[in-house]
Motif scaffolding. Structure first.
Motif, PDB file in Angstrom:
ATOM      1  N   ILE A  16      11.126   3.032  -6.967  1.00 47.19           N
ATOM      2  CA  ILE A  16      10.992   3.972  -8.095  1.00 47.19           C
ATOM      3  C   ILE A  16      12.350   4.482  -8.546  1.00 47.19           C
ATOM      4  N   VAL A  17      13.212   4.808  -7.601  1.00 43.56           N
ATOM      5  CA  VAL A  17      14.492   5.423  -7.961  1.00 43.56           C
ATOM      6  C   VAL A  17      15.608   4.408  -8.181  1.00 43.56           C
ATOM      7  N   LEU A  18      15.400   3.152  -7.766  1.00 48.35           N
ATOM      8  CA  LEU A  18      16.475   2.170  -7.846  1.00 48.35           C
ATOM      9  C   LEU A  18      16.281   1.116  -8.932  1.00 48.35           C
ATOM     10  N   THR A  19      15.074   0.993  -9.466  1.00 45.94           N
ATOM     11  CA  THR A  19      14.820  -0.008 -10.502  1.00 45.94           C
ATOM     12  C   THR A  19      14.989   0.599 -11.902  1.00 45.94           C
ATOM     13  N   PRO A  20      15.114  -0.244 -12.944  1.00 43.24           N
ATOM     14  CA  PRO A  20      15.203   0.279 -14.313  1.00 43.24           C
ATOM     15  C   PRO A  20      13.980   1.125 -14.652  1.00 43.24           C
ATOM     16  N   PRO A  21      14.129   2.148 -15.498  1.00 41.28           N
ATOM     17  CA  PRO A  21      13.018   3.057 -15.805  1.00 41.28           C
ATOM     18  C   PRO A  21      11.742   2.368 -16.259  1.00 41.28           C
ATOM     19  N   ALA A  22      11.863   1.317 -17.070  1.00 40.67           N
ATOM     20  CA  ALA A  22      10.667   0.641 -17.571  1.00 40.67           C
ATOM     21  C   ALA A  22       9.882  -0.028 -16.447  1.00 40.67           C
ATOM     22  N   VAL A  23      10.580  -0.407 -15.372  1.00 39.49           N
ATOM     23  CA  VAL A  23       9.914  -0.962 -14.182  1.00 39.49           C
ATOM     24  C   VAL A  23       9.458   0.170 -13.275  1.00 39.49           C
ATOM     25  N   SER A  24      10.269   1.197 -13.221  1.00 36.63           N
ATOM     26  CA  SER A  24      10.004   2.328 -12.331  1.00 36.63           C
ATOM     27  C   SER A  24       8.657   2.983 -12.608  1.00 36.63           C
ATOM     28  N   VAL A  25       8.260   3.078 -13.889  1.00 34.30           N
ATOM     29  CA  VAL A  25       6.995   3.733 -14.225  1.00 34.30           C
ATOM     30  C   VAL A  25       5.823   2.983 -13.617  1.00 34.30           C
ATOM     31  N   TRP A  26       5.943   1.658 -13.487  1.00 32.22           N
ATOM     32  CA  TRP A  26       4.879   0.878 -12.846  1.00 32.22           C
ATOM     33  C   TRP A  26       4.910   1.047 -11.333  1.00 32.22           C
ATOM     34  N   CYS A  27       6.088   1.298 -10.781  1.00 25.32           N
ATOM     35  CA  CYS A  27       6.199   1.565  -9.345  1.00 25.32           C
ATOM     36  C   CYS A  27       5.515   2.879  -8.975  1.00 25.32           C
ATOM     37  N   VAL A  28       5.526   3.847  -9.904  1.00 26.03           N
ATOM     38  CA  VAL A  28       4.798   5.098  -9.673  1.00 26.03           C
ATOM     39  C   VAL A  28       3.310   4.813  -9.540  1.00 26.03           C
ATOM     40  N   ALA A  29       2.790   3.908 -10.378  1.00 28.11           N
ATOM     41  CA  ALA A  29       1.384   3.533 -10.294  1.00 28.11           C
ATOM     42  C   ALA A  29       1.090   2.829  -8.975  1.00 28.11           C
ATOM     43  N   LEU A  30       2.022   1.968  -8.521  1.00 23.17           N
ATOM     44  CA  LEU A  30       1.841   1.269  -7.249  1.00 23.17           C
ATOM     45  C   LEU A  30       1.833   2.241  -6.078  1.00 23.17           C
ATOM     46  N   LEU A  31       2.557   3.352  -6.224  1.00 20.73           N
ATOM     47  CA  LEU A  31       2.610   4.349  -5.156  1.00 20.73           C
ATOM     48  C   LEU A  31       1.221   4.879  -4.833  1.00 20.73           C
ATOM     49  N   SER A  32       0.364   4.962  -5.833  1.00 22.63           N
ATOM     50  CA  SER A  32      -1.002   5.426  -5.584  1.00 22.63           C
ATOM     51  C   SER A  32      -1.768   4.459  -4.690  1.00 22.63           C
ATOM     52  N   LEU A  33      -1.483   3.170  -4.803  1.00 24.17           N
ATOM     53  CA  LEU A  33      -2.107   2.182  -3.922  1.00 24.17           C
ATOM     54  C   LEU A  33      -1.689   2.435  -2.478  1.00 24.17           C
ATOM     55  N   ALA A  34      -0.409   2.732  -2.278  1.00 20.57           N
ATOM     56  CA  ALA A  34       0.080   3.030  -0.930  1.00 20.57           C
ATOM     57  C   ALA A  34      -0.551   4.296  -0.370  1.00 20.57           C
ATOM     58  N   CYS A  35      -0.834   5.255  -1.251  1.00 25.28           N
ATOM     59  CA  CYS A  35      -1.404   6.529  -0.815  1.00 25.28           C
ATOM     60  C   CYS A  35      -2.886   6.424  -0.449  1.00 25.28           C
ATOM     61  N   SER A  36      -3.553   5.415  -0.960  1.00 25.64           N
ATOM     62  CA  SER A  36      -5.017   5.387  -0.975  1.00 25.64           C
ATOM     63  C   SER A  36      -5.677   5.597   0.375  1.00 25.64           C
ATOM     64  N   LEU A  37      -5.176   4.952   1.422  1.00 18.38           N
ATOM     65  CA  LEU A  37      -5.843   5.023   2.726  1.00 18.38           C
ATOM     66  C   LEU A  37      -5.197   6.026   3.673  1.00 18.38           C
ATOM     67  N   MET A  38      -4.202   6.771   3.199  1.00 22.04           N
ATOM     68  CA  MET A  38      -3.561   7.757   4.066  1.00 22.04           C
ATOM     69  C   MET A  38      -4.499   8.925   4.377  1.00 22.04           C
ATOM     70  N   TYR A  39      -5.028   9.520   3.335  1.00 24.45           N
ATOM     71  CA  TYR A  39      -5.951  10.646   3.535  1.00 24.45           C
ATOM     72  C   TYR A  39      -7.184  10.232   4.336  1.00 24.45           C
ATOM     73  N   PRO A  40      -7.860   9.114   3.983  1.00 28.91           N
ATOM     74  CA  PRO A  40      -9.031   8.704   4.763  1.00 28.91           C
ATOM     75  C   PRO A  40      -8.726   8.438   6.235  1.00 28.91           C
TER      76      PRO A  40
END
Length: 396
Positions: free
Chosen positions: A302-326
């Motif tokens: 998110i912090v190292l890629t170009p902004p136009a790519v970074s916004v999609w990395c924010v969306a991918l972060l939700s995938l990583a978060c998905s099974l943490m709480y459960p």
């Protein structure tokens, strides 16, 4: 409770997780909405999220007392009526153009959310075997994530305006509809066929010898560390789910509201993987470890890629978060016995991390810019990784 009796309770609890997601999604909508209409700074606008999640710190333990007195079902019903009052308060806040009144409404919405989550999280955890709790919570998570993007889509459909054109009083009709729906849900929940259930060892201490000689929830290291992991997790999860619209606007991307759908999709995909794989293919612990690795790597992207790519990395972060709480919840609540309700309240209080971390994010954003603000995620995901490998195993 027999397996064939799970479906009806899960259906009702699913509607409640949907409500939780919708309420959080409203917060995400109000961040850029109030920033546009009231000329707020980023730090000020993120007070909307902070006010909501501050309620978790204050009312989680009182919520446990409510559950002990009136039971799970009536507590759930009460929370819906509180939601109705909170959403109704947004209407005079718009009329008066009062940011403090908006914060009061958000705090009351957070109080309703606290009471509801204090009931539904332990309920779905102890509804069946503890080793498959992450699977049930993942099912509930789909209901939750499906609702996250709905407020933006719903308000745009009712007002027929993009978010940058929506004025303060344009939200009256959407809010009236929402108030009617949550009030109806409160009535339905009151009469729903939800049995009062108890965790192993709550009634008979011999069923949970580890908890039998304990005097306080603070004597369970795996619970306390689990609460800390949840505290930071909820904060960074909110960044993954609620900041993408604001981030896309800062980048000047066309139709920024379209990006709000992707974090919810990422969460849903992760939940589906959890439903299929846990516990048959991988355990709750392994799922948590995999998610933490994905989150750490993606935080760097998110912090190292170009902004136009970074916004999609924010969306991918939700995938990583998905099974943490459960995964964290059942690991932290295991072997609490008679302390299950109080332990659950501590975990619900941890959701207050959603108040502090987005506020820090907003301040860093004003200081260093939108993209660099996401550096805040990295140390918190490393802490969750520690819990996934070591913290959950610590017993006294």
């Amino acid at each position: 409770m027999a397996k064939n009796k799970y479906l009806i309770p899960l259906a009702f609890i699913g509607s409640m997780f949907f409500t939780v997601g919708f309420a959080v999604g409203i917060n995400g909508y109000f961040v850029p909405f109030l920033e546009n209409n009231l000329s707020l700074t980023s730090a000020q606008s993120y007070l909307v999220i902070a006010a909501t999640f501050l309620a978790f710190l204050i009312f989680s333990f009182p919520a446990a007392g409510i559950i002990a007195k009136v039971g799970y079902k009536r507590t759930m019903s009460l929370s819906f009526f509180l939601f109705a009052v909170a959403f109704a308060l947004f209407i005079p806040a718009a009329r008066l153009e009062s940011f403090p009144l908006y914060l009061v409404a958000c705090f009351l919405s957070g109080t309703a959310n606290t009471i509801l989550q204090a009931a539904i999280n332990p309920y779905v955890t102890i509804l069946g075997p503890i080793d498959s709790a992450a699977r049930r919570i993942s099912i509930m998570g789909i209901c939750n994530s499906c609702a996250l993007a709905l407020p933006s889509v719903f308000i745009a459909a009712v007002t027929r305006k993009p978010i940058e054109a929506v004025g303060l009083t344009d939200l009256d009709l959407p809010l009236y509809i929402i108030i009617g729906v949550v009030t109806l849900l409160g009535v339905i929940t009151f009469f729903a066929p939800l049995e009062e259930i108890k965790a192993e060892g709550e009634e008979n201490e011999e069923d949970c010898p580890y908890a039998a000689d304990k005097k306080s929830i603070w004597q369970f290291p795996h619970l306390v560390l689990g609460a800390l992991a949840l505290f930071v997790y909820v904060g960074v999860e909110n960044l993954a789910l609620l900041t993408v619209l604001d981030y896309a606007q800062d980048l000047g991307l066309p139709n920024p509201e379209k990006y709000t759908v992707w974090p919810g999709i990422g969460m849903a995909v992760g939940y589906i993987i959890g439903i299929i794989c846990i516990p048959r293919i991988i355990s709750q612990v392994k799922a948590l470890r995999i998610c933490t690795w994905v989150a750490v790597v993606d935080s760097l992207l998110i912090v190292l890629t170009p902004p136009a790519v970074s916004v999609w990395c924010v969306a991918l972060l939700s995938l990583a978060c998905s099974l943490m709480y459960p995964a964290i919840w059942p690991l932290a609540i295991t072997e609490l016995g008679k302390f299950t309700k109080k332990g659950s309240s501590l975990l619900v209080a941890s959701i207050g991390g959603g108040a502090l971390i987005p506020l820090l994010f907003g301040a860093i954003k004003d200081w260093l810019g939108s993209q660099n603000a996401y550096w805040i995620c990295l140390p918190f995901y490393l802490l969750i990784m520690f819990y996934a490998y070591y913290g959950y195993k610590i017993r006294k």
